[in-house]
Design a protein around this motif. Structure first.
Motif, mmCIF file in Angstrom:
data_model
loop_
_atom_site.group_PDB
_atom_site.id
_atom_site.type_symbol
_atom_site.label_atom_id
_atom_site.label_comp_id
_atom_site.label_asym_id
_atom_site.label_seq_id
_atom_site.Cartn_x
_atom_site.Cartn_y
_atom_site.Cartn_z
ATOM 1 N N ILE A 115 0.198 14.545 -12.000
ATOM 2 C CA ILE A 115 1.452 14.226 -11.324
ATOM 3 C C ILE A 115 1.328 12.851 -10.668
ATOM 4 O O ILE A 115 0.278 12.514 -10.130
ATOM 5 C CB ILE A 115 1.802 15.322 -10.286
ATOM 6 N N ALA A 116 2.386 12.070 -10.749
ATOM 7 C CA ALA A 116 2.418 10.740 -10.132
ATOM 8 C C ALA A 116 2.822 10.888 -8.665
ATOM 9 O O ALA A 116 3.830 11.525 -8.360
ATOM 10 C CB ALA A 116 3.406 9.839 -10.861
ATOM 11 N N LEU A 117 1.994 10.313 -7.770
ATOM 12 C CA LEU A 117 2.254 10.416 -6.333
ATOM 13 C C LEU A 117 2.090 9.064 -5.656
ATOM 14 O O LEU A 117 1.194 8.293 -6.007
ATOM 15 C CB LEU A 117 1.272 11.393 -5.681
ATOM 16 N N CYS A 118 2.930 8.807 -4.658
ATOM 17 C CA CYS A 118 2.740 7.612 -3.831
ATOM 18 C C CYS A 118 1.471 7.821 -3.007
ATOM 19 O O CYS A 118 0.940 8.929 -2.923
ATOM 20 C CB CYS A 118 3.954 7.370 -2.929
ATOM 21 N N ALA A 119 0.989 6.754 -2.393
ATOM 22 C CA ALA A 119 -0.259 6.827 -1.634
ATOM 23 C C ALA A 119 -0.197 7.888 -0.536
ATOM 24 O O ALA A 119 -1.140 8.668 -0.354
ATOM 25 C CB ALA A 119 -0.595 5.463 -1.051
ATOM 26 N N ALA A 120 0.899 7.952 0.194
ATOM 27 C CA ALA A 120 1.018 8.907 1.299
ATOM 28 C C ALA A 120 0.991 10.348 0.803
ATOM 29 O O ALA A 120 0.290 11.203 1.375
ATOM 30 C CB ALA A 120 2.290 8.644 2.091
ATOM 31 N N CYS A 121 1.720 10.639 -0.250
ATOM 32 C CA CYS A 121 1.746 12.009 -0.780
ATOM 33 C C CYS A 121 0.401 12.387 -1.388
ATOM 34 O O CYS A 121 -0.039 13.533 -1.273
ATOM 35 C CB CYS A 121 2.876 12.163 -1.795
ATOM 36 N N ALA A 124 0.830 -1.207 0.000
ATOM 37 C CA ALA A 124 0.000 0.000 0.000
ATOM 38 C C ALA A 124 0.864 1.256 0.000
ATOM 39 O O ALA A 124 0.562 2.234 -0.698
ATOM 40 C CB ALA A 124 -0.933 -0.008 1.202
ATOM 41 N N LYS A 125 1.945 1.235 0.749
ATOM 42 C CA LYS A 125 2.858 2.383 0.834
ATOM 43 C C LYS A 125 3.503 2.681 -0.514
ATOM 44 O O LYS A 125 3.779 3.823 -0.841
ATOM 45 C CB LYS A 125 3.939 2.085 1.879
ATOM 46 N N HIS A 126 3.732 1.639 -1.310
ATOM 47 C CA HIS A 126 4.422 1.782 -2.587
ATOM 48 C C HIS A 126 3.470 1.801 -3.788
ATOM 49 O O HIS A 126 3.867 1.480 -4.897
ATOM 50 C CB HIS A 126 5.461 0.665 -2.736
ATOM 51 N N ARG A 127 2.231 2.191 -3.561
ATOM 52 C CA ARG A 127 1.264 2.346 -4.655
ATOM 53 C C ARG A 127 1.452 3.711 -5.283
ATOM 54 O O ARG A 127 1.549 4.718 -4.580
ATOM 55 C CB ARG A 127 -0.159 2.269 -4.128
ATOM 56 N N LEU A 128 1.449 3.746 -6.583
ATOM 57 C CA LEU A 128 1.576 5.014 -7.298
ATOM 58 C C LEU A 128 0.214 5.361 -7.888
ATOM 59 O O LEU A 128 -0.446 4.512 -8.485
ATOM 60 C CB LEU A 128 2.625 4.901 -8.404
ATOM 61 N N SER A 129 -0.212 6.585 -7.699
ATOM 62 C CA SER A 129 -1.472 7.050 -8.274
ATOM 63 C C SER A 129 -1.203 8.354 -9.018
ATOM 64 O O SER A 129 -0.106 8.905 -8.947
ATOM 65 C CB SER A 129 -2.530 7.230 -7.193
ATOM 66 N N VAL A 130 -2.203 8.822 -9.729
ATOM 67 C CA VAL A 130 -2.056 10.063 -10.485
ATOM 68 C C VAL A 130 -2.993 11.104 -9.886
ATOM 69 O O VAL A 130 -4.182 10.857 -9.703
ATOM 70 C CB VAL A 130 -2.336 9.840 -11.989
ATOM 71 N N HIS A 131 -2.435 12.239 -9.582
ATOM 72 C CA HIS A 131 -3.148 13.337 -8.931
ATOM 73 C C HIS A 131 -3.385 14.471 -9.922
ATOM 74 O O HIS A 131 -2.507 14.817 -10.705
ATOM 75 C CB HIS A 131 -2.294 13.838 -7.759
ATOM 76 N N HIS A 132 -4.594 15.037 -9.878
ATOM 77 C CA HIS A 132 -4.922 16.234 -10.646
ATOM 78 C C HIS A 132 -4.547 17.434 -9.775
ATOM 79 O O HIS A 132 -5.158 17.655 -8.732
ATOM 80 C CB HIS A 132 -6.416 16.268 -10.976
ATOM 81 N N GLN A 133 -3.559 18.183 -10.213
ATOM 82 C CA GLN A 133 -3.052 19.271 -9.380
ATOM 83 C C GLN A 133 -4.084 20.359 -9.115
ATOM 84 O O GLN A 133 -4.036 21.021 -8.081
ATOM 85 C CB GLN A 133 -1.781 19.863 -10.003
ATOM 86 N N ASN A 134 -5.052 20.525 -10.022
ATOM 87 C CA ASN A 134 -6.101 21.518 -9.792
ATOM 88 C C ASN A 134 -7.370 20.866 -9.225
ATOM 89 O O ASN A 134 -8.412 21.506 -9.152
ATOM 90 C CB ASN A 134 -6.410 22.316 -11.052
ATOM 91 N N TYR A 135 -7.268 19.589 -8.842
ATOM 92 C CA TYR A 135 -8.360 18.830 -8.212
ATOM 93 C C TYR A 135 -9.591 18.692 -9.110
ATOM 94 O O TYR A 135 -10.691 18.510 -8.617
ATOM 95 C CB TYR A 135 -8.750 19.459 -6.860
ATOM 96 N N THR A 136 -9.372 18.748 -10.416
ATOM 97 C CA THR A 136 -10.468 18.633 -11.374
ATOM 98 C C THR A 136 -10.239 17.411 -12.255
ATOM 99 O O THR A 136 -9.419 17.463 -13.178
ATOM 100 C CB THR A 136 -10.561 19.913 -12.251
#
Length: 99
Positions: A71-77, A49-61
């Motif tokens: 942006i690619a972020l680990c689960a914690a970030c 779970a700690k090493h899962r990579l997800s993709v984040h929308h920087q403008n939350y849209t």
């Protein structure tokens, strides 16, 4: 909560490209994450779970899938980004889809 219908039908392909371009590393903390097909044998579920990579929308849209917004972020970030904004993310947004 964000609904799946806000994402394009080709979201998995878009997300995979972002992760590949980030070399499967978190673009905030640099953590090397699990790649598709990589063996997780001997790794406990907490570490996976700690090493899962997800993709984040920087403008939350979620509808805005321009490369500069993703942006690619680990689960914690990823969780930290949403906590700071007082938003929420669904469990499927953190799910590692091994394609």
């Amino acid at each position: 909560m964000t609904s799946r219908f806000r994402y394009p039908k080709n979201w998995n392909e878009i997300a995979l490209k972002v992760k590949q371009e980030a070399n499967w590393c978190c673009q905030t903390c640099g953590l090397k994450c699990i790649e598709p097909g990589q063996s997780t044998k001997g790794i406990n579920s907490s570490e996976i779970a700690k090493h899962r990579l997800s993709v984040h929308h920087q403008n939350y849209t979620p509808e805005d899938n321009r490369p500069q917004n993703l942006i690619a972020l680990c689960a914690a970030c990823h969780l930290a980004k949403h906590q700071r904004r007082r938003g929420s993310i669904t469990p499927d947004q953190l799910e590692l889809k091994l394609i």
